[in-house]
Design an enzyme around this catalytic site. Sequence first.
Site, PDB file in Angstrom:
ATOM      1  N   TYR A  93       0.856  -1.192   0.000  1.00 46.17           N
ATOM      2  CA  TYR A  93       0.000   0.000   0.000  1.00 46.17           C
ATOM      3  C   TYR A  93       0.892   1.242   0.000  1.00 46.17           C
ATOM      4  O   TYR A  93       1.229   1.816   1.036  1.00 46.17           O
ATOM      5  CB  TYR A  93      -0.962  -0.002   1.197  1.00 46.17           C
ATOM      6  CG  TYR A  93      -1.993  -1.115   1.139  1.00 46.17           C
ATOM      7  CD1 TYR A  93      -2.227  -1.820  -0.044  1.00 46.17           C
ATOM      8  CD2 TYR A  93      -2.736  -1.462   2.256  1.00 46.17           C
ATOM      9  CE1 TYR A  93      -3.162  -2.842  -0.100  1.00 46.17           C
ATOM     10  CE2 TYR A  93      -3.675  -2.481   2.208  1.00 46.17           C
ATOM     11  CZ  TYR A  93      -3.884  -3.169   1.021  1.00 46.17           C
ATOM     12  OH  TYR A  93      -4.810  -4.185   0.977  1.00 46.17           O
ATOM     13  N   HIS A 136      -0.812 -12.204   0.486  1.00 42.18           N
ATOM     14  CA  HIS A 136      -1.707 -11.238  -0.154  1.00 42.18           C
ATOM     15  C   HIS A 136      -2.514 -11.820  -1.329  1.00 42.18           C
ATOM     16  O   HIS A 136      -3.729 -11.626  -1.398  1.00 42.18           O
ATOM     17  CB  HIS A 136      -0.874 -10.037  -0.637  1.00 42.18           C
ATOM     18  CG  HIS A 136      -1.642  -8.762  -0.757  1.00 42.18           C
ATOM     19  ND1 HIS A 136      -1.078  -7.530  -0.518  1.00 42.18           N
ATOM     20  CD2 HIS A 136      -2.919  -8.502  -1.092  1.00 42.18           C
ATOM     21  CE1 HIS A 136      -1.985  -6.586  -0.713  1.00 42.18           C
ATOM     22  NE2 HIS A 136      -3.111  -7.150  -1.056  1.00 42.18           N
ATOM     23  N   PRO A 169     -15.496  -3.742   1.191  1.00 44.28           N
ATOM     24  CA  PRO A 169     -16.872  -4.099   1.557  1.00 44.28           C
ATOM     25  C   PRO A 169     -17.915  -3.097   1.064  1.00 44.28           C
ATOM     26  O   PRO A 169     -19.094  -3.428   0.996  1.00 44.28           O
ATOM     27  CB  PRO A 169     -16.829  -4.139   3.090  1.00 44.28           C
ATOM     28  CG  PRO A 169     -15.695  -3.237   3.467  1.00 44.28           C
ATOM     29  CD  PRO A 169     -14.675  -3.421   2.369  1.00 44.28           C
ATOM     30  N   LEU A 170     -17.467  -1.892   0.690  1.00 46.16           N
ATOM     31  CA  LEU A 170     -18.420  -0.889   0.194  1.00 46.16           C
ATOM     32  C   LEU A 170     -18.299  -0.742  -1.324  1.00 46.16           C
ATOM     33  O   LEU A 170     -18.876   0.171  -1.915  1.00 46.16           O
ATOM     34  CB  LEU A 170     -18.178   0.449   0.902  1.00 46.16           C
ATOM     35  CG  LEU A 170     -18.229   0.356   2.434  1.00 46.16           C
ATOM     36  CD1 LEU A 170     -17.859   1.684   3.085  1.00 46.16           C
ATOM     37  CD2 LEU A 170     -19.606  -0.106   2.903  1.00 46.16           C
ATOM     38  N   GLY A 171     -17.527  -1.614  -1.922  1.00 47.21           N
ATOM     39  CA  GLY A 171     -17.397  -1.590  -3.382  1.00 47.21           C
ATOM     40  C   GLY A 171     -16.144  -0.886  -3.868  1.00 47.21           C
ATOM     41  O   GLY A 171     -15.953  -0.724  -5.075  1.00 47.21           O
ATOM     42  N   GLY A 172     -15.294  -0.442  -2.925  1.00 45.72           N
ATOM     43  CA  GLY A 172     -14.057   0.241  -3.314  1.00 45.72           C
ATOM     44  C   GLY A 172     -14.248   1.745  -3.355  1.00 45.72           C
ATOM     45  O   GLY A 172     -15.380   2.243  -3.397  1.00 45.72           O
TER      46      GLY A 172
HETATM   47  N1  LIG Z   1      -6.574  -8.260   0.143  1.00 49.64           N
HETATM   48  C1  LIG Z   1      -6.699  -7.531  -0.918  1.00 49.64           C
HETATM   49  O1  LIG Z   1      -6.341  -7.924  -2.042  1.00 49.64           O
HETATM   50  C2  LIG Z   1      -7.304  -6.172  -0.783  1.00 49.64           C
HETATM   51  C3  LIG Z   1      -7.647  -5.424  -1.924  1.00 49.64           C
HETATM   52  C4  LIG Z   1      -8.224  -4.160  -1.727  1.00 49.64           C
HETATM   53  C5  LIG Z   1      -8.423  -3.680  -0.448  1.00 49.64           C
HETATM   54  N2  LIG Z   1      -8.054  -4.433   0.632  1.00 49.64           N
HETATM   55  C6  LIG Z   1      -8.253  -3.946   2.011  1.00 49.64           C
HETATM   56  O2  LIG Z   1      -9.634  -3.673   2.193  1.00 49.64           O
HETATM   57  C7  LIG Z   1      -9.778  -2.337   2.684  1.00 49.64           C
HETATM   58  C8  LIG Z   1     -11.081  -1.757   2.220  1.00 49.64           C
HETATM   59  O3  LIG Z   1     -11.169  -1.747   0.823  1.00 49.64           O
HETATM   60  P1  LIG Z   1     -11.217  -0.401  -0.030  1.00 49.64           P
HETATM   61  O4  LIG Z   1     -10.681   0.693   0.794  1.00 49.64           O
HETATM   62  O5  LIG Z   1     -10.610  -0.671  -1.347  1.00 49.64           O
HETATM   63  O6  LIG Z   1     -12.765  -0.246  -0.343  1.00 49.64           O
HETATM   64  P2  LIG Z   1     -14.087   0.080   0.540  1.00 49.64           P
HETATM   65  O7  LIG Z   1     -13.829  -0.181   1.956  1.00 49.64           O
HETATM   66  O8  LIG Z   1     -15.185  -0.640  -0.120  1.00 49.64           O
HETATM   67  O9  LIG Z   1     -14.290   1.621   0.257  1.00 49.64           O
HETATM   68  C9  LIG Z   1     -13.450   2.574   0.825  1.00 49.64           C
HETATM   69  C10 LIG Z   1     -14.054   3.923   0.593  1.00 49.64           C
HETATM   70  O10 LIG Z   1     -15.298   3.969   1.224  1.00 49.64           O
HETATM   71  C11 LIG Z   1     -15.529   5.250   1.731  1.00 49.64           C
HETATM   72  N3  LIG Z   1     -16.311   5.043   2.958  1.00 49.64           N
HETATM   73  C12 LIG Z   1     -15.949   4.308   4.034  1.00 49.64           C
HETATM   74  N4  LIG Z   1     -16.927   4.289   4.951  1.00 49.64           N
HETATM   75  C13 LIG Z   1     -17.942   5.040   4.448  1.00 49.64           C
HETATM   76  C14 LIG Z   1     -19.228   5.387   4.913  1.00 49.64           C
HETATM   77  N5  LIG Z   1     -19.664   4.924   6.093  1.00 49.64           N
HETATM   78  N6  LIG Z   1     -19.994   6.167   4.122  1.00 49.64           N
HETATM   79  C15 LIG Z   1     -19.559   6.606   2.926  1.00 49.64           C
HETATM   80  N7  LIG Z   1     -18.338   6.296   2.413  1.00 49.64           N
HETATM   81  C16 LIG Z   1     -17.543   5.518   3.168  1.00 49.64           C
HETATM   82  C17 LIG Z   1     -14.190   5.851   2.042  1.00 49.64           C
HETATM   83  O11 LIG Z   1     -14.245   7.221   1.747  1.00 49.64           O
HETATM   84  P3  LIG Z   1     -13.160   8.305   2.230  1.00 49.64           P
HETATM   85  O12 LIG Z   1     -11.880   7.898   1.531  1.00 49.64           O
HETATM   86  O13 LIG Z   1     -13.730   9.567   1.751  1.00 49.64           O
HETATM   87  O14 LIG Z   1     -13.026   8.191   3.711  1.00 49.64           O
HETATM   88  C18 LIG Z   1     -13.239   5.046   1.171  1.00 49.64           C
HETATM   89  O15 LIG Z   1     -12.748   5.793   0.085  1.00 49.64           O
HETATM   90  C19 LIG Z   1      -8.536  -1.619   2.128  1.00 49.64           C
HETATM   91  O16 LIG Z   1      -8.298  -0.407   2.826  1.00 49.64           O
HETATM   92  C20 LIG Z   1      -7.493  -2.669   2.321  1.00 49.64           C
HETATM   93  O17 LIG Z   1      -7.060  -2.663   3.674  1.00 49.64           O
HETATM   94  C21 LIG Z   1      -7.501  -5.658   0.474  1.00 49.64           C
END
Ligand SMILES: NC(=O)c1ccc[n+]([C@@H]2O[C@H](COP(=O)([O-])OP(=O)(O)OC[C@H]3O[C@@H](n4cnc5c(N)ncnc54)[C@H](OP(=O)(O)O)[C@@H]3O)[C@@H](O)[C@H]2O)c1
Length: 287
Positions: A53, A128, A210-213
């Site tokens: 990251y 990973h 979990p929120l679609g990215g």
């Molecule tokens: N293992 C893997 O291959 C892999 C791949 C991808 C991600 N991950 C992990 O999974 C985590 C989560 O995935 P992600 O960050 O890609 O996607 P996500 O959690 O689906 O979405 C993140 C986005 O959601 C917004 N958000 C969060 N809570 C919210 C709420 N309550 N209301 C409105 N918007 C909200 C945030 O906005 P703001 O930025 O404006 O706060 C952020 O940009 C990553 O941080 C990483 O640690 C793992």
Amino acid sequence: MRTRRIGPVSVGAIGLGGMQMSIEGRPDEQRSLRTIHAALDAGVTLIDTADAYHLHAGEVGHNERLIAKALATYSGDTGNVLVATKGGHLRPGDGSWIVDGSPAHLREAAEASLKALGVDAIGLYQFHRPDPTVPYEESVGALKELLDAGKIRLAGISNATVEQIDIARRVLGEGNLASVQNQFSPAFRSSEGELRHATGLGIAFLPWGPLGGADRAGRLGSRHAAFAEVASAHGVSPQQVALAWMLAKAPVVIPIPGASRPESILDSVKAVDLSLTTGELSRLDAG
Ligand SMILES: NC(=O)c1ccc[n+]([C@@H]2O[C@H](COP(=O)([O-])OP(=O)(O)OC[C@H]3O[C@@H](n4cnc5c(N)ncnc54)[C@H](OP(=O)(O)O)[C@@H]3O)[C@@H](O)[C@H]2O)c1
């Protein structure tokens, strides 16, 4: 916050994903520190990160160092915080993501993560992403060596199939696979099989994205009407409903929503206290 278990360790049922604070579009460091501190204030005790990251070449471990700094500068107790990092993915600096699941790389990567996090042992170390050029047994074998050497306290895998979960269980030994981290969200449900398998085995399941990215999270309600309707009935955000829906799927589920603003994680953690009826859960399953 209500807790769930990763192996023998209790963590808040909603974790924080650190990725958005270190990749494309990342905020300045002060905002990231405020976001992590807000999560800790709200009872988050699981923070997910990875050596990969980062944005530019030459800054591997950017997110791990950020989290270490946030913990070091936090005014409260951080003794119960589990930092979960990962190895096996690389970002050369041109925007791409590549894999290296060779045992030699994973050994080196774990050493670098120990330094970046400033710890003697990594709380949870996750492989990973499978490397198609390396037998899965060999990659997970490197995690087994790290466990045996005491360099990692818990071992997990990510982006794994049911078959790979079983390989990891066999290689790591009885009870030593602590977690599976796969993509799972209202828009991406094809990890249901792995979720069910982890549930049957009592292995923590960490839905990523979990929120679609980042690109889609803000529009979750407009993309998934059932989530918007249930949210409106409860007077909460559709994002909270999505997290509560996955929490209700099984007691092993611990979502790790990303955030780069305090407001986002402060809203997400409230999902722990949102109870949905069986009827609502069926509608969300179908919607
Ligand atoms: N293992 C893997 O291959 C892999 C791949 C991808 C991600 N991950 C992990 O999974 C985590 C989560 O995935 P992600 O960050 O890609 O996607 P996500 O959690 O689906 O979405 C993140 C986005 O959601 C917004 N958000 C969060 N809570 C919210 C709420 N309550 N209301 C409105 N918007 C909200 C945030 O906005 P703001 O930025 O404006 O706060 C952020 O940009 C990553 O941080 C990483 O640690 C793992």
